[in-house]
Design an enzyme around this catalytic site. Structure first.
Site, PDB file in Angstrom:
ATOM      1  CE  LYS A 196       0.799  17.203  91.534  1.00 40.65           C
ATOM      2  NZ  LYS A 196       1.282  18.336  90.126  1.00 40.65           N
ATOM      3  CE  LYS A 249      -3.112  16.363  90.863  1.00 39.67           C
ATOM      4  NZ  LYS A 249      -1.702  17.251  89.765  1.00 39.67           N
TER       5      LYS A 249
HETATM    6  C1  PBG Z   1       1.998  18.128  86.759  1.00 36.65           C
HETATM    7  C2  PBG Z   1       0.512  17.326  86.567  1.00 36.65           C
HETATM    8  C3  PBG Z   1       0.035  16.203  86.946  1.00 36.65           C
HETATM    9  C4  PBG Z   1      -1.407  16.400  87.363  1.00 36.65           C
HETATM   10  C5  PBG Z   1      -1.939  17.494  87.141  1.00 36.65           C
HETATM   11  N1  PBG Z   1      -0.810  18.510  86.425  1.00 36.65           N
HETATM   12  C6  PBG Z   1       0.811  14.929  87.051  1.00 36.65           C
HETATM   13  C7  PBG Z   1       1.894  14.552  88.196  1.00 36.65           C
HETATM   14  O1  PBG Z   1       1.704  15.546  89.179  1.00 36.65           O
HETATM   15  O2  PBG Z   1       2.222  13.860  87.899  1.00 36.65           O
HETATM   16  C8  PBG Z   1      -1.835  14.766  87.412  1.00 36.65           C
HETATM   17  C9  PBG Z   1      -3.833  15.390  87.048  1.00 36.65           C
HETATM   18  C10 PBG Z   1      -4.649  14.511  86.942  1.00 36.65           C
HETATM   19  O3  PBG Z   1      -4.279  12.797  87.764  1.00 36.65           O
HETATM   20  O4  PBG Z   1      -5.546  14.309  86.503  1.00 36.65           O
HETATM   21  N2  PBG Z   1       3.025  17.513  86.935  1.00 36.65           N
END
Ligand code: PBG
Length: 325
Positions: A196, A249
């Site tokens: 991520k 991601k």
């Molecule tokens: C929680 C999380 C996030 C997203 C998914 N889980 C936000 C982040 O990491 O700031 C983002 C998903 C999206 O942008 O559609 N941490």
């Protein structure tokens, strides 16, 4: 064999010929639909930066789940928006928390007709908006693990099929796997947000979930988007720690990572096509700059072609509808 004996266009002549030789076929079964559930809300509220998406009240989630399933989409992922936040994110693991209640509503209505995935993170639940426990300005790793375990357990107790740790703290998959097994939830699967990245494409989500960090950014825990060997190491660790599904991601900026991860590990591989990816297409389509249906199907097919078995996308319902046509 080369031109003129070989002619690549022979198999592109008609739509049936093209259908016959198509290598990647996107189906609704590839998709997971993200859902925002907000505590104390009376009726669905449109999310301005994500046209077509809503924050939902608890009493609407079962209905929404039914619609998702009827479109042939096998799973949804839940994001909670709690009424109260504190420094420790305690509303994330309350048995009466918004996600825990939503899981109950959906499972009562749907049973095994829909897979319920839950996001396991603290950023919507902490007053500072970071994904874990802070000491001063710094997010501390091991204290965060204990809280994430509680969150995952509370989701499992409420009936979640899959938990998806997304805080990007070291050891989170191992900690959650152990906690689940200890409490008899050995059948609850883990979809790890393994690679991520610290991405600018989460902007609309943070507006939708009120989860932007109050100070600083997430670069001390989310990955540098410039690194792909590191992404592979993250995935490798999560596989060793017990992840059942690994995730990359965001999706569109990371097609190379999706491909490397799938090729290297042969794991069920998910890609999260995030909020900013969704909103870009929506915004361009609203101006008539791209054709929405064509653009969405092209992007989702490309993500699958890169190696994703599972695509989390806000386009899921519309895409499933188009694929059924
Ligand atoms: C929680 C999380 C996030 C997203 C998914 N889980 C936000 C982040 O990491 O700031 C983002 C998903 C999206 O942008 O559609 N941490």
């Amino acid at each position: 064999m080369v031109f003129p004996t070989l002619r690549m266009r022979r198999l592109r002549r008609t739509s049936k010929l093209r259908q016959l030789v198509r290598e990647t076929v996107l189906t609704p079964s590839d998709l997971v639909y993200p859902l925002f559930v907000e505590e104390g809300l009376e009726k669905a509220r449109p999310i301005e930066s994500m046209p077509g998406q809503f924050q939902l009240p608890l009493n609407r989630v079962a209905e929404e789940a039914e619609e998702v399933a009827s479109l042939g989409i096998p799973a949804l992922i839940l994001f909670g928006i709690p009424k109260t936040k504190d420094d420790w994110g305690s509303s994330a693991y309350s048995p009466q928390g918004i996600v825990q209640q939503a899981i109950g509503e959906i499972k009562r209505a749907m049973g095994d007709r829909l897979v319920v995935v839950t996001d396991v993170c603290l950023c919507q639940y902490t007053s500072h908006g970071h994904c874990g426990i802070l000491q001063g300005q710094e997010m501390v790793n091991d204290a965060t693990l204990e809280v994430l375990e509680k969150v995952a357990l509370s989701h499992a107790r409420a009936g979640a099929d899959v938990v998806a740790p997304s805080a990007m703290v070291d050891g989170q998959v191992q900690a959650i796997r152990k906690a689940l097994d200890r409490e008899g939830f050995e059948n609850v699967a883990i979809m790890a947000y393994s690679a991520k990245q610290a991405s600018s494409f989460y902007g609309p989500f943070r507006e939708a979930a009120y989860s932007a960090p109050a100070f600083g950014d997430r670069r001390s825990y989310q990955m540098d988007y410039a690194n792909s060997d590191e992404a592979l190491r993250e995935v490798e660790l999560d596989v060793k720690e017990g992840a059942d599904i690994v995730m990359v991601k965001p999706a569109l900026p990371c097609l190379d990572l999706i491909h490397r991860v799938k090729t290297a590990f042969r794991m069920p591989t998910a890609a999260y096509s995030v909020s900013g990816e969704y909103s870009m297409i929506k915004a361009a389509a609203a101006r008539g700059w791209v054709h929405e249906k064509a653009a969405v199907l092209e992007v989702l097919t490309a993500i699958k072609r890169a190696g994703a078995d599972i695509i989390l996308t806000y386009h899921a319902k519309e895409a499933a509808g188009w694929l059924k046509e």
